[in-house]
Design a protein around this motif. Sequence first.
Motif, mmCIF file in Angstrom:
data_model
loop_
_atom_site.group_PDB
_atom_site.id
_atom_site.type_symbol
_atom_site.label_atom_id
_atom_site.label_comp_id
_atom_site.label_asym_id
_atom_site.label_seq_id
_atom_site.Cartn_x
_atom_site.Cartn_y
_atom_site.Cartn_z
ATOM 1 N N VAL A 28 0.842 -1.198 0.000
ATOM 2 C CA VAL A 28 0.000 0.000 0.000
ATOM 3 C C VAL A 28 0.878 1.249 0.000
ATOM 4 O O VAL A 28 0.623 2.219 -0.726
ATOM 5 N N ILE A 29 1.938 1.216 0.786
ATOM 6 C CA ILE A 29 2.845 2.363 0.900
ATOM 7 C C ILE A 29 3.541 2.648 -0.434
ATOM 8 O O ILE A 29 3.619 3.802 -0.879
ATOM 9 N N VAL A 30 4.027 1.595 -1.105
ATOM 10 C CA VAL A 30 4.696 1.786 -2.402
ATOM 11 C C VAL A 30 3.726 2.374 -3.423
ATOM 12 O O VAL A 30 4.046 3.346 -4.134
ATOM 13 N N ARG A 31 2.535 1.809 -3.514
ATOM 14 C CA ARG A 31 1.577 2.291 -4.504
ATOM 15 C C ARG A 31 1.171 3.736 -4.231
ATOM 16 O O ARG A 31 1.049 4.545 -5.162
ATOM 17 N N GLU A 32 0.953 4.053 -2.958
ATOM 18 C CA GLU A 32 0.553 5.419 -2.623
ATOM 19 C C GLU A 32 1.696 6.417 -2.802
ATOM 20 O O GLU A 32 1.464 7.626 -2.885
#
Length: 276
Positions: free
Chosen positions: A228-232
């Motif tokens: 989630v962190i990478v995509r965001e």
Amino acid sequence: MGSSEHDVHEYMKTAEGLARVAGDLVRDAYKKDKAVESKSCAVDLVTETDKKVEEMLISSLHKKYPTHKFIGEETTASGEPCQWTDDPTWIIDPVDGTMNFVHSFPFVGICIGLSIAKELVGGIVYNPIYDEMFHAIKGEGAFCNDQPIRVSGQTDFSQSLLITEVGFNNEEMFEVKMFNYKAVVKAGARGIRSLGSAALNMCHVARGSAELYYEYGIHCWDMAAASVIVREAGGVVLDTTGGPLDIMSRRCVAAASEDLIKVFKDHVKHLTLQRD
């Protein structure tokens, strides 16, 4: 019931507070002698801190959200089934980088991911040794200690720093990992690093410190929160073949751009592993 019927902000605020409590437990044990056990093999380690942190996180979240479900590394290792349903589900790795923790190497992550209707909607990865709190909610950007982070945006493989791990638990995995290590170098990667924590490896892609991370043999609790962190942060997280990410498949690639993944996937050998 989709995520719109849930107060994801409130859920993640609760989880962040618990991550900080867990961080106190990890920091307290970090410099002390540790009782270490092996799980699946001699390098698959667990400590009392792993167990204590996971128990605290799950019991605290369950008390506040009694209808939510849980997937935890240590409860799964002790025989609990790894069941991912449409219910709000917390996917937890209490100490990602246990070997680092055992050796007091400072890359240790407390990982708390949240899925609703099998969609990953929130992630927290906290390194208590450096007091770095990475967090993201789907659609709202990624942050470290409340400051926005972004991937580098690099599209040129020859200008990219890669991260992977060389740990293995069988001969086939060893051979494939060695082949892939050589393959990405021959494909022109600028360099390779190994930090010993899948989630923090991904967070370093998210913050622009590296361009691509790939791994075979990790688990859903290693990648759920960090994906989630990478995509965001503007990055891409996929299956190593370039298809959609399946967090139960035990493999992933996270990158600053899809262009990098296209180069990566065409040069490596792909392992199919037993699913979580």
